[in-house]
Design a protein around this motif. Structure first.
Motif, mmCIF file in Angstrom:
data_model
loop_
_atom_site.group_PDB
_atom_site.id
_atom_site.type_symbol
_atom_site.label_atom_id
_atom_site.label_comp_id
_atom_site.label_asym_id
_atom_site.label_seq_id
_atom_site.Cartn_x
_atom_site.Cartn_y
_atom_site.Cartn_z
ATOM 1 N N GLY A 127 0.780 -1.222 0.000
ATOM 2 C CA GLY A 127 0.000 0.000 0.000
ATOM 3 C C GLY A 127 0.814 1.276 0.000
ATOM 4 N N THR A 128 2.146 1.152 -0.125
ATOM 5 C CA THR A 128 3.000 2.337 -0.194
ATOM 6 C C THR A 128 3.776 2.290 -1.499
ATOM 7 O OG1 THR A 128 4.973 1.380 0.812
ATOM 8 C CG2 THR A 128 3.258 2.173 2.310
ATOM 9 N N ASP A 129 4.561 3.351 -1.726
ATOM 10 C CA ASP A 129 5.376 3.374 -2.951
ATOM 11 C C ASP A 129 6.707 2.660 -2.770
ATOM 12 O OD1 ASP A 129 6.681 5.102 -1.296
ATOM 13 O OD2 ASP A 129 6.874 6.736 -2.751
ATOM 14 N N THR A 130 6.903 2.047 -1.604
ATOM 15 C CA THR A 130 8.154 1.339 -1.347
ATOM 16 C C THR A 130 8.098 -0.053 -1.960
ATOM 17 O OG1 THR A 130 8.485 2.543 0.711
ATOM 18 C CG2 THR A 130 9.726 0.517 0.436
ATOM 19 N N LYS A 131 8.929 -0.307 -2.928
ATOM 20 C CA LYS A 131 8.939 -1.595 -3.617
ATOM 21 C C LYS A 131 10.029 -2.519 -3.104
ATOM 22 C CE LYS A 131 5.643 -0.125 -6.227
ATOM 23 N NZ LYS A 131 4.253 -0.559 -5.960
ATOM 24 N N HIS A 132 10.795 -2.041 -2.177
ATOM 25 C CA HIS A 132 11.839 -2.857 -1.575
ATOM 26 C C HIS A 132 11.902 -2.497 -0.099
ATOM 27 C CE1 HIS A 132 13.606 0.968 -2.514
ATOM 28 N NE2 HIS A 132 14.672 0.705 -1.783
ATOM 29 N N GLY A 133 12.232 -3.479 0.725
ATOM 30 C CA GLY A 133 12.171 -3.246 2.152
ATOM 31 C C GLY A 133 13.509 -3.012 2.826
ATOM 32 N N ILE A 134 14.630 -3.353 2.161
ATOM 33 C CA ILE A 134 15.956 -3.279 2.791
ATOM 34 C C ILE A 134 16.807 -2.253 2.051
ATOM 35 C CG2 ILE A 134 18.062 -4.550 3.339
ATOM 36 C CD1 ILE A 134 16.374 -7.107 3.418
ATOM 37 N N GLU A 135 17.449 -1.389 2.802
ATOM 38 C CA GLU A 135 18.386 -0.451 2.180
ATOM 39 C C GLU A 135 19.738 -1.120 1.961
ATOM 40 O OE1 GLU A 135 19.995 4.126 2.570
ATOM 41 O OE2 GLU A 135 19.126 3.157 4.347
ATOM 42 N N THR A 136 20.362 -1.640 3.032
ATOM 43 C CA THR A 136 21.663 -2.311 2.913
ATOM 44 C C THR A 136 21.571 -3.711 3.505
ATOM 45 O OG1 THR A 136 22.856 -0.208 3.111
ATOM 46 C CG2 THR A 136 24.121 -2.228 3.474
ATOM 47 N N LEU A 137 21.920 -4.699 2.714
ATOM 48 C CA LEU A 137 21.971 -6.095 3.148
ATOM 49 C C LEU A 137 23.423 -6.531 3.160
ATOM 50 C CD1 LEU A 137 20.647 -8.887 3.752
ATOM 51 C CD2 LEU A 137 20.532 -9.234 1.266
ATOM 52 N N VAL A 138 23.882 -7.067 4.289
ATOM 53 C CA VAL A 138 25.261 -7.542 4.428
ATOM 54 C C VAL A 138 25.259 -9.061 4.505
ATOM 55 C CG1 VAL A 138 27.347 -7.497 5.855
ATOM 56 C CG2 VAL A 138 25.940 -5.436 5.633
ATOM 57 N N ILE A 139 26.104 -9.695 3.703
ATOM 58 C CA ILE A 139 26.267 -11.144 3.707
ATOM 59 C C ILE A 139 27.708 -11.462 4.107
ATOM 60 C CG2 ILE A 139 26.067 -13.285 2.398
ATOM 61 C CD1 ILE A 139 23.432 -11.828 2.590
ATOM 62 N N PHE A 140 27.859 -12.078 5.274
ATOM 63 C CA PHE A 140 29.198 -12.418 5.778
ATOM 64 C C PHE A 140 29.161 -13.875 6.230
ATOM 65 C CE2 PHE A 140 32.841 -10.653 8.693
ATOM 66 C CZ PHE A 140 33.736 -11.486 8.052
ATOM 67 N N LEU A 141 29.340 -14.766 5.270
ATOM 68 C CA LEU A 141 29.295 -16.203 5.519
ATOM 69 C C LEU A 141 30.544 -16.862 4.926
ATOM 70 C CD1 LEU A 141 25.558 -16.861 4.544
ATOM 71 C CD2 LEU A 141 26.527 -17.281 6.820
ATOM 72 N N GLY A 142 30.900 -18.020 5.455
ATOM 73 C CA GLY A 142 31.988 -18.797 4.879
ATOM 74 C C GLY A 142 33.132 -19.085 5.827
ATOM 75 N N ALA A 143 33.281 -18.310 6.904
ATOM 76 C CA ALA A 143 34.382 -18.571 7.836
ATOM 77 C C ALA A 143 34.280 -19.956 8.444
ATOM 78 C CB ALA A 143 34.410 -17.509 8.941
ATOM 79 N N ASN A 144 33.058 -20.398 8.739
ATOM 80 C CA ASN A 144 32.886 -21.707 9.360
ATOM 81 C C ASN A 144 33.049 -22.865 8.388
ATOM 82 O OD1 ASN A 144 32.392 -21.086 12.161
ATOM 83 N ND2 ASN A 144 30.526 -20.089 11.455
#
Length: 496
Positions: free
Chosen positions: A192-209
């Motif tokens: 119901g708003t003009d926002t078509k995306h919900g996240i501004e910055t998404l950080v992915i930090f995986l793989g160390a394990n």
């Protein structure tokens, strides 16, 4: 053509990762308000609305080494004399038993019910497969009936218990959401708003394990074609072959690409052999080498080390693990390049290079080992003013004052609060490159460049830097004694 985003994202920062993103310190998750995502949220001006789990009982999960040492210090002073050792061991087991009871049978067993999805979706011990497959429902299935083990006194299924405070459980259908699925829900925006995306910055930090257990267990067991992508079978392996890592990475990247986020920042995997939990023994293999003949526990001195008896990995094994991580990072970088070529606003944060620049014994103290690109990392002025300035050695103290280390907490793997601050600063730099706006705590007053982390605030909150346990001697005798008496570190790191 670049994606055209409209509206203002409801969720300014969302993070998917493992212990480094969750805010793990000194073998426990307890200090989540000072994780690097929370530090960034503070500088963004959105900390009050940044949702993260809490682990406030008995020092967190699975076992808080800082509180443990402070308990011993309060009872026995700065040293445990030989005639006090039996009583100290009894007290140590009593502390471990109370922690176990709290989380398995006491108040910590109850999981807070919430319909809101966390913004920090990280869970300690998780690798690429966990991010793809584990949900709250799956974690509940994996929690065994508690048993009061008089020998192995550590919280059972600590990782799954921690995850239930991260992943959504309400409404009932939300229990099937993985880390990435939960992030996708946040990305849907507001109807119901003009926002078509919900996240501004998404950080992915995986793989160390996918490589960390090589140094926490001091055992190199390469992944096999059968089982590397199975939640049950993968526990046999401590390092993933690059082809297996890349296979899992493709699946993660496909899910990330479907999440509606303006900017996505991928972090590379640090070289796990830099972590001071695995200390290089004797002089390096040859002048200019990055590697020592053996890596063992930091409290085992060169003089006392016995290659036939003590836990270890060799220089060849350490180099093979580092080479695998380099291949992981090449795959992550290629993933980001491919996405950018298709118009996605994806970025790469070189956390591997960051940690290499902070590595004391490998590079800072050995000019001949430095690669051409290496430059020492310039510590923020507030950290440079500390005496001594923090470095990547294992934390040491004398008479209640820090004498060495300061970037790594007492588990020798995870950062201190100021260490997380450095990671937060580097992430902020990339976010500014992406055009992300930062505000004062009022959430309205725009900040001008450079946007700098308030390290004075972090130093005040960092008890390991400004007030370390008085019984943490330079020889690490207390931690060595605790590990020998209770097999503490093997048990703690078994959750990874």
């Amino acid at each position: 053509m670049a994606t055209k985003w409209v509206g203002n994202p409801q969720h300014r920062l969302v993070t998917v990762g493992d212990s480094l993103t969750q805010g793990f310190q000194s073998a426990a998750i307890f200090n989540t308000p000072l994780s690097y995502p929370a530090i960034v949220a503070h500088e963004l001006g959105c900390l009050p609305s940044f949702r993260h789990p809490l682990y406030e009982g008995h020092g967190g999960l699975p076992f808080n080494l800082e509180l443990f040492l402070r308990d011993l210090e309060a009872r026995y002073g700065r040293t445990v004399d030989w005639w006090e050792a039996p009583q100290a061991l009894f007290r140590a087991r009593g502390v471990m038993d109370r922690v176990e009871d709290y989380w398995e049978r006491g108040p910590g067993r109850a999981v807070p019910s919430t319909t809101a999805i966390m913004h920090n979706l990280a869970v300690f011990g998780w690798d690429l497969r966990d991010a793809l497959s584990k949900s709250a429902d799956e974690c509940r299935k994996r929690i065994d009936a508690p048993r009061d083990d008089l020998v192995n006194q550590l919280v059972q299924n600590a990782g799954e218990r921690a995850a239930l405070r991260v992943l959504p459980t309400r409404p009932q259908s939300a229990g099937a959401l993985t880390q990435l699925g939960a992030a996708a829900e946040l990305g849907k925006g507001t109807e119901g708003t003009d926002t078509k995306h919900g996240i501004e910055t998404l950080v992915i930090f995986l793989g160390a394990n996918n490589a960390l257990r090589a140094v926490t267990e001091l055992r190199v067991e390469w992944s096999k074609d059968a089982g590397f992508d199975s939640l049950d079978d993968k526990r046999r392996f401590t390092v993933w072959q690059p082809k297996h890592f890349t296979s899992e990475l493709r699946k993660v990247a496909a899910e990330v690409a479907a999440i509606k986020a303006c900017h996505v920042i991928w972090c590379t995997v640090p070289h796990v052999t830099i972590a001071p939990i695995a200390r290089g023994v004797d002089d390096k293999v040859r002048p200019g080498s990055r590697y020592f003949p053996y890596y063992t526990r930091p409290w085992i001195s060169d003089r006392d080390f016995d290659a036939h008896r003590d836990p270890k990995i060799t220089d060849d094994e350490a180099q093979q693990v580092d080479d695998a991580i380099d291949a992981y990072n090449d795959a992550i970088a290629a993933t980001v390049r491919a996405a950018r070529s298709k118009g996605k606003d994806w970025y790469l944060l070189e956390t591997c290079g960051l940690m290499d620049r902070l590595a004391s014994r490998r590079y800072a103290e050995d000019p001949l080992a430095r690669p051409d690109w290496w430059q020492p990392y310039p510590l923020p002025s507030a950290l440079q003013a500390l005496s001594p300035p923090p470095n990547s050695h294992f934390l040491a103290a004398k008479n209640g004052r820090r004498t060495d280390g300061g970037l790594f907490s007492l588990d020798g793997v995870h950062p201190t609060t100021v260490g997380y601050g450095i990671l937060a600063q580097e992430l902020i730099n990339v976010m500014r490159l992406a055009g992300v706006r930062f505000f004062r705590p009022d959430g309205e007053t725009l900040r001008q460049d450079p946007v700098l982390v308030d390290f004075d605030r972090l130093i005040r909150h960092d008890t390991l830097v400004n007030r370390p346990p008085g019984n943490l001697g330079s020889a690490l005798g207390v931690l060595g004694w605790a590990d020998e008496a209770t097999d503490l570190f093997r048990r703690v790191f078994s959750v990874f």
